[in-house]
Write an enzyme that holds these catalytic residues in place. Structure first.
Site, PDB file in Angstrom:
ATOM      1  N   SER A 104       1.086  15.539  -4.261  1.00  0.00           N
ATOM      2  CA  SER A 104       0.400  15.772  -2.993  1.00  0.00           C
ATOM      3  C   SER A 104       1.137  15.116  -1.826  1.00  0.00           C
ATOM      4  O   SER A 104       1.768  14.065  -1.971  1.00  0.00           O
ATOM      5  CB  SER A 104      -1.030  15.231  -3.053  1.00  0.00           C
ATOM      6  OG  SER A 104      -1.032  13.837  -3.273  1.00  0.00           O
ATOM      7  N   GLN A 106       0.829  12.845   1.106  1.00  0.00           N
ATOM      8  CA  GLN A 106      -0.132  11.741   1.181  1.00  0.00           C
ATOM      9  C   GLN A 106       0.398  10.636   2.070  1.00  0.00           C
ATOM     10  O   GLN A 106       1.566  10.626   2.466  1.00  0.00           O
ATOM     11  CB  GLN A 106      -0.396  11.200  -0.228  1.00  0.00           C
ATOM     12  CG  GLN A 106       0.861  10.719  -0.934  1.00  0.00           C
ATOM     13  CD  GLN A 106       0.601  10.364  -2.394  1.00  0.00           C
ATOM     14  OE1 GLN A 106       0.713   9.207  -2.773  1.00  0.00           O
ATOM     15  NE2 GLN A 106       0.275  11.378  -3.209  1.00  0.00           N
ATOM     16  N   HIS A 108      -0.448   6.128   2.604  1.00  0.00           N
ATOM     17  CA  HIS A 108      -1.171   4.972   2.094  1.00  0.00           C
ATOM     18  C   HIS A 108      -1.567   4.070   3.255  1.00  0.00           C
ATOM     19  O   HIS A 108      -0.763   3.831   4.163  1.00  0.00           O
ATOM     20  CB  HIS A 108      -0.307   4.199   1.104  1.00  0.00           C
ATOM     21  CG  HIS A 108       0.190   5.041  -0.033  1.00  0.00           C
ATOM     22  ND1 HIS A 108      -0.659   5.655  -0.931  1.00  0.00           N
ATOM     23  CD2 HIS A 108       1.435   5.410  -0.398  1.00  0.00           C
ATOM     24  CE1 HIS A 108       0.046   6.342  -1.801  1.00  0.00           C
ATOM     25  NE2 HIS A 108       1.321   6.206  -1.500  1.00  0.00           N
ATOM     26  N   LYS A 131      -0.397  -0.174  -0.092  1.00  0.00           N
ATOM     27  CA  LYS A 131       0.368   0.386  -1.203  1.00  0.00           C
ATOM     28  C   LYS A 131       1.742   0.865  -0.744  1.00  0.00           C
ATOM     29  O   LYS A 131       2.076   2.043  -0.925  1.00  0.00           O
ATOM     30  CB  LYS A 131      -0.424   1.540  -1.847  1.00  0.00           C
ATOM     31  CG  LYS A 131       0.112   1.975  -3.215  1.00  0.00           C
ATOM     32  CD  LYS A 131      -0.645   3.207  -3.698  1.00  0.00           C
ATOM     33  CE  LYS A 131      -0.097   3.699  -5.022  1.00  0.00           C
ATOM     34  NZ  LYS A 131      -0.691   4.986  -5.433  1.00  0.00           N
ATOM     35  N   GLU A 133       5.569   1.680  -1.115  1.00  0.00           N
ATOM     36  CA  GLU A 133       6.257   2.150  -2.318  1.00  0.00           C
ATOM     37  C   GLU A 133       7.752   2.284  -2.050  1.00  0.00           C
ATOM     38  O   GLU A 133       8.175   2.503  -0.918  1.00  0.00           O
ATOM     39  CB  GLU A 133       5.732   3.524  -2.743  1.00  0.00           C
ATOM     40  CG  GLU A 133       4.261   3.576  -3.084  1.00  0.00           C
ATOM     41  CD  GLU A 133       3.754   4.982  -3.343  1.00  0.00           C
ATOM     42  OE1 GLU A 133       2.802   5.119  -4.122  1.00  0.00           O
ATOM     43  OE2 GLU A 133       4.305   5.942  -2.752  1.00  0.00           O
ATOM     44  N   HIS A 273       4.260  11.502   3.083  1.00  0.00           N
ATOM     45  CA  HIS A 273       5.364  11.720   2.158  1.00  0.00           C
ATOM     46  C   HIS A 273       4.873  12.499   0.943  1.00  0.00           C
ATOM     47  O   HIS A 273       3.664  12.615   0.702  1.00  0.00           O
ATOM     48  CB  HIS A 273       5.969  10.384   1.712  1.00  0.00           C
ATOM     49  CG  HIS A 273       5.001   9.496   0.995  1.00  0.00           C
ATOM     50  ND1 HIS A 273       4.175   8.606   1.656  1.00  0.00           N
ATOM     51  CD2 HIS A 273       4.700   9.351  -0.330  1.00  0.00           C
ATOM     52  CE1 HIS A 273       3.435   7.956   0.781  1.00  0.00           C
ATOM     53  NE2 HIS A 273       3.718   8.398  -0.429  1.00  0.00           N
ATOM     54  N   ARG A 292      -4.905  11.810   1.035  1.00  0.00           N
ATOM     55  CA  ARG A 292      -4.153  13.044   0.774  1.00  0.00           C
ATOM     56  C   ARG A 292      -4.240  14.019   1.944  1.00  0.00           C
ATOM     57  O   ARG A 292      -5.266  14.122   2.603  1.00  0.00           O
ATOM     58  CB  ARG A 292      -4.655  13.704  -0.504  1.00  0.00           C
ATOM     59  CG  ARG A 292      -4.359  12.871  -1.742  1.00  0.00           C
ATOM     60  CD  ARG A 292      -4.886  13.500  -3.022  1.00  0.00           C
ATOM     61  NE  ARG A 292      -4.510  12.685  -4.175  1.00  0.00           N
ATOM     62  CZ  ARG A 292      -5.216  11.668  -4.619  1.00  0.00           C
ATOM     63  NH1 ARG A 292      -6.364  11.360  -4.027  1.00  0.00           N
ATOM     64  NH2 ARG A 292      -4.792  10.960  -5.655  1.00  0.00           N
ATOM     65  N   LYS A 298      -7.375  17.970  -4.948  1.00  0.00           N
ATOM     66  CA  LYS A 298      -8.242  16.812  -4.777  1.00  0.00           C
ATOM     67  C   LYS A 298      -8.738  16.694  -3.341  1.00  0.00           C
ATOM     68  O   LYS A 298      -8.282  17.394  -2.432  1.00  0.00           O
ATOM     69  CB  LYS A 298      -7.493  15.542  -5.197  1.00  0.00           C
ATOM     70  CG  LYS A 298      -7.129  15.496  -6.667  1.00  0.00           C
ATOM     71  CD  LYS A 298      -6.419  14.195  -7.016  1.00  0.00           C
ATOM     72  CE  LYS A 298      -6.054  14.139  -8.493  1.00  0.00           C
ATOM     73  NZ  LYS A 298      -5.351  12.880  -8.828  1.00  0.00           N
TER      74      LYS A 298
END
Length: 423
Positions: A104, A106, A108, A131, A133, A273, A292, A298
């Site tokens: 997806s 998304q 954070h 979060k 990454e 991203h 998302r 979802k």
């Protein structure tokens, strides 16, 4: 007192977007090092988790103990400072990903927003942590990362009339007038891009579906065999995976990034991203918070998403990060994001070049995985055989030597230090 170094048993995750059976890097690594974990070639293998996350904690191979229990009971493995700050736990989750179908689009939340979302919607946002990454390509890897430069967005709006119809001609005209011929991101252009993206994300689903169908039909007619990695090809490929999804239009606005092995992406808070395909090492601060934006069945939290993004516009090249020599090493590079929770080392050794490298103890815990070759980890008089796919925990302040056997061997190591040294 616990062992300073011990082998871990990881947990493989069979998400639908993963690669099938032995085609998956996750399955390849697990099958080589952990014969006790049976690989089913009819299942997808998407992620390999290495850490203390409660949904899939790693186990000490020799005893079956939960890694979380071990580090909680032995704070010296973390350092007292890390144990106190992160409640006796590892602050990162280390992974290998094998992606066949796009994940997806998304973003954070940052720490402040994560705390607000957790308090307000605890059934959706399960913790109060940020979060950030980092992904490092193990094979050719595709992704989306951040908004394109303003003039590239303008060019794509002129090239793809279907997204203009989806957003609304008046809003697109306002955006183009606001940015003019400038590529400079400022408060005014960010506000205008936010308005543009909000209109797209809040548009009626039937209008989105109709315009995506028009877009794909036109591309197939005008460019029936687009080269891989071109915008037309990526649009057609991902729309086939997620028919009618608004995230297909986001591809026109976001940077498409193609990584070679060893190149990475740092995915900061509040930046859109998505991973499209390939295999990668990934490390993140321990959290499950995801907002998302598309390419998913979802829940899409559109209001939160639209309001959290930074709307910073940069080129694709500016999104790619490379490792820098670690302490002047010729065989180890450091990926050092601007956060405290984790950094990543990649060490590549070979009998032809350099066969072994010694490291002073890192002032925090680390996890090592061998992604290629066959090597050893040496600590004092102890030698740990480390074949491809094997994973080890290394306690804080533990000096080690890494060694390659007969072939080129690559070790990836995620670690935490509270005060990162200036390298």
């Amino acid at each position: 007192m616990s062992d300073r170094i011990f082998q871990l048993i990881p947990k493989a995750q069979n998400y639908a977007w993963g690669k099938l059976g032995s085609q998956s890097k996750v399955a390849e690594l697990v099958a080589n090092a952990y014969q006790e974990i049976r690989i089913d070639n009819n299942k997808t293998y998407a992620e390999l988790w290495m850490g203390t996350h409660p949904n899939a904690p790693s186990l000490k191979k020799s005893t079956g103990e939960n890694l979380k229990d071990i580090v909680s009971s032995n704070p010296d493995l973390l350092t007292t400072g890390i144990a106190a700050k992160y409640h006796g736990d590892l602050p990162f989750l280390f992974k290998v990903l094998s992606i066949q179908k796009a994940l997806s689009i998304q973003a954070h939340p940052d720490k402040k927003l994560a705390e607000q979302l957790y308090k307000k919607y605890p059934n959706i946002y399960k913790d109060d942590n940020h979060k950030p990454e980092m992904a490092i390509a193990l094979t050719p890897f595709e992704g989306l990362c951040g908004f394109r430069p303003l003039q590239d967005i303008k060019k794509n709006l002129n090239k793809f009339p279907e997204i203009v119809e989806a957003i609304g001609k008046d809003k697109v005209a306002d955006f183009i007038e606001t940015i003019g011929d400038s590529n400079t991101t400022n408060t005014k252009t960010k506000k205008s891009l936010k308005k543009l993206y909000k209109s797209l994300m809040e548009q009626d689903q039937e209008i989105i579906r109709t315009q995506i169908n028009n877009l794909i039909s036109r591309i197939k007619q005008e460019d029936p065999n687009p080269a891989k990695g071109t915008l037309n090809e990526v649009l057609v490929r991902i729309e086939a995976q997620y028919p009618g999804d608004v995230g297909v239009f986001s591809i026109i606005l976001l940077n498409y990034v193609s990584l070679k092995e060893g190149e990475g992406l740092y995915l900061a808070a509040d930046e859109p991203h998505a991973y499209i395909s390939g295999d990668c090492i990934e490390c993140m601060a321990t959290s499950d918070n995801v907002v998302r934006a598309g390419l998913t069945p979802k829940f899409k939290d559109v209001d939160t998403l639209v309001n959290m993004l930074t709307y910073t516009c940069k080129s694709a090249d500016n999104q790619i990060v490379s490792g820098i020599p670690y302490l002047q090493s010729t065989t180890t590079v450091l990926y050092n994001p601007p956060i405290e929770e984790f950094s990543i080392l990649c060490t590549t050794l070979s009998p032809v070049t350099r066969q072994r490298e010694s490291f002073h103890g890192i002032k925090g815990p680390s996890i090592i995985i061998v992604t290629e070759g066959n090597g050893r980890i040496i600590y004092k008089n102890n030698t740990f055989e480390a074949c491809k796919g094997s994973i080890f925990f290394i306690g804080a302040n533990t000096p080690i030597t890494l060694e390659a056997n007969n072939y080129q061997t690559t070790f990836y190591r995620a670690y935490t230090e509270l005060l990162k040294p200036h390298l």
